[in-house]
Design a protein around this motif. Structure first.
Motif, PDB file in Angstrom:
ATOM      1  N   GLY A   1      38.689 -43.501  21.344  1.00  0.00           N
ATOM      2  CA  GLY A   1      39.148 -43.742  19.992  1.00  0.00           C
ATOM      3  C   GLY A   1      38.958 -42.548  19.074  1.00  0.00           C
ATOM      4  N   SER A   2      39.278 -42.753  17.811  1.00  0.00           N
ATOM      5  CA  SER A   2      39.222 -41.684  16.818  1.00  0.00           C
ATOM      6  C   SER A   2      38.482 -42.135  15.569  1.00  0.00           C
ATOM      7  N   LEU A   3      37.884 -41.157  14.895  1.00  0.00           N
ATOM      8  CA  LEU A   3      37.286 -41.365  13.582  1.00  0.00           C
ATOM      9  C   LEU A   3      37.519 -40.110  12.757  1.00  0.00           C
ATOM     10  N   ARG A   4      37.566 -40.282  11.452  1.00  0.00           N
ATOM     11  CA  ARG A   4      37.657 -39.136  10.559  1.00  0.00           C
ATOM     12  C   ARG A   4      36.480 -39.163   9.600  1.00  0.00           C
ATOM     13  N   LEU A   5      35.628 -38.183   9.692  1.00  0.00           N
ATOM     14  CA  LEU A   5      34.491 -38.062   8.792  1.00  0.00           C
ATOM     15  C   LEU A   5      34.900 -37.265   7.555  1.00  0.00           C
ATOM     16  N   SER A   6      34.361 -37.668   6.421  1.00  0.00           N
ATOM     17  CA  SER A   6      34.609 -36.966   5.168  1.00  0.00           C
ATOM     18  C   SER A   6      33.280 -36.549   4.554  1.00  0.00           C
ATOM     19  N   CYS A   7      33.290 -35.450   3.839  1.00  0.00           N
ATOM     20  CA  CYS A   7      32.103 -34.982   3.122  1.00  0.00           C
ATOM     21  C   CYS A   7      32.536 -34.527   1.733  1.00  0.00           C
ATOM     22  N   LEU A   8      32.029 -35.215   0.718  1.00  0.00           N
ATOM     23  CA  LEU A   8      32.303 -34.828  -0.659  1.00  0.00           C
ATOM     24  C   LEU A   8      31.314 -33.747  -1.068  1.00  0.00           C
ATOM     25  N   VAL A   9      31.832 -32.607  -1.490  1.00  0.00           N
ATOM     26  CA  VAL A   9      31.007 -31.464  -1.858  1.00  0.00           C
ATOM     27  C   VAL A   9      31.092 -31.250  -3.363  1.00  0.00           C
ATOM     28  N   SER A  10      29.965 -31.204  -4.032  1.00  0.00           N
ATOM     29  CA  SER A  10      29.972 -30.986  -5.479  1.00  0.00           C
ATOM     30  C   SER A  10      29.035 -29.854  -5.831  1.00  0.00           C
ATOM     31  N   GLY A  11      29.360 -29.150  -6.900  1.00  0.00           N
ATOM     32  CA  GLY A  11      28.559 -28.021  -7.337  1.00  0.00           C
ATOM     33  C   GLY A  11      29.440 -26.875  -7.766  1.00  0.00           C
ATOM     34  N   SER A  12      28.844 -25.703  -7.880  1.00  0.00           N
ATOM     35  CA  SER A  12      29.590 -24.543  -8.346  1.00  0.00           C
ATOM     36  C   SER A  12      29.818 -23.536  -7.225  1.00  0.00           C
ATOM     37  N   ALA A  13      30.820 -22.693  -7.437  1.00  0.00           N
ATOM     38  CA  ALA A  13      31.149 -21.620  -6.492  1.00  0.00           C
ATOM     39  C   ALA A  13      31.330 -22.127  -5.064  1.00  0.00           C
ATOM     40  N   LEU A  14      31.983 -23.268  -4.912  1.00  0.00           N
ATOM     41  CA  LEU A  14      32.104 -23.874  -3.585  1.00  0.00           C
ATOM     42  C   LEU A  14      32.885 -22.994  -2.616  1.00  0.00           C
ATOM     43  N   SER A  15      33.794 -22.198  -3.119  1.00  0.00           N
ATOM     44  CA  SER A  15      34.606 -21.356  -2.239  1.00  0.00           C
ATOM     45  C   SER A  15      33.795 -20.253  -1.580  1.00  0.00           C
ATOM     46  N   THR A  16      32.593 -20.020  -2.035  1.00  0.00           N
ATOM     47  CA  THR A  16      31.758 -18.958  -1.472  1.00  0.00           C
ATOM     48  C   THR A  16      30.884 -19.443  -0.313  1.00  0.00           C
ATOM     49  N   TYR A  17      30.954 -20.726  -0.018  1.00  0.00           N
ATOM     50  CA  TYR A  17      30.132 -21.300   1.047  1.00  0.00           C
ATOM     51  C   TYR A  17      30.909 -21.452   2.350  1.00  0.00           C
ATOM     52  N   ASN A  18      30.209 -21.268   3.452  1.00  0.00           N
ATOM     53  CA  ASN A  18      30.691 -21.707   4.751  1.00  0.00           C
ATOM     54  C   ASN A  18      30.291 -23.173   4.896  1.00  0.00           C
ATOM     55  N   LEU A  19      31.220 -23.991   5.359  1.00  0.00           N
ATOM     56  CA  LEU A  19      30.959 -25.427   5.514  1.00  0.00           C
ATOM     57  C   LEU A  19      30.937 -25.792   6.997  1.00  0.00           C
ATOM     58  N   ALA A  20      30.071 -26.711   7.351  1.00  0.00           N
ATOM     59  CA  ALA A  20      29.907 -27.032   8.764  1.00  0.00           C
ATOM     60  C   ALA A  20      29.527 -28.497   8.961  1.00  0.00           C
TER      61      ALA A  20
END
Length: 114
Positions: free
Chosen positions: A15-34
Motif C-alpha cells: 500500500g501507500s501513504l503520504r506523510l506531511s510535515c508543516l514547517v514554520s519559522g523564518s528563512a525556511l529556504s536556507t534549510y535542508n529538509l529530511a
C-alpha cells in the motif's frame, strides 16, 4: 523553526501513504529538509533529504518507492511512500538542518502489516 509531521497510519504491505510535515519559522529556504525513521529497538535512521538547492537523496532501501518533495514557500515537506513493506514500520520524523541549526518535529507512526 518548528516542524509537525502527520499522515501516518496502518496500511497493508504494498500500500501507500503520504506523510506531511508543516514547517514554520523564518528563512525556511536556507534549510535542508529530511525524513528520518526509528523502528522499535533500532537507532534513528536517515530516509531521504531534499537540499535547499533542490538536490535529492534517498537511502538505498527506499529508492524507487519513496518520493520526497517540498513546496508552498518551503512551508511543507512531504514523503510519498509506495509499495510499503513491513520493514518500513517505524516512527517517521521530519528534520530541518543547516550549519549550526538542527530542528526536529514529533514523529508520526507508520505501521505496515504483512
Amino acid at each position: 523553526v518548528q516542524l509537525q509531521a502527520s499522515g501516518g497510519g496502518l496500511v497493508q504491505a504494498g500500500g501507500s501513504l503520504r506523510l506531511s510535515c508543516l514547517v514554520s519559522g523564518s528563512a525556511l529556504s536556507t534549510y535542508n529538509l529530511a525524513w528520518y525513521r526509528q523502528a522499535p529497538g533500532n537507532a534513528r535512521e536517515w530516509v531521504a533529504t531534499i537540499q535547499r538547492s533542490g538536490n535529492i537523496e534517498y537511502t538505498d532501501s527506499v529508492k524507487g518507492r519513496f518520493t520526497i518533495s517540498r513546496g508552498n514557500a518551503n512551508k511543507w515537506l512531504w514523503l510519498q511512500m509506495n509499495d510499503l513493506k513491513p520493514e518500513d514500520t517505524a516512527v517517521y520524523y521530519c528534520n530541518a538542518r543547516k550549519e549550526y541549526y538542527d530542528h526536529w518535529g514529533k514523529g508520526t507512526q507508520v505501521t505496515v502489516s504483512s
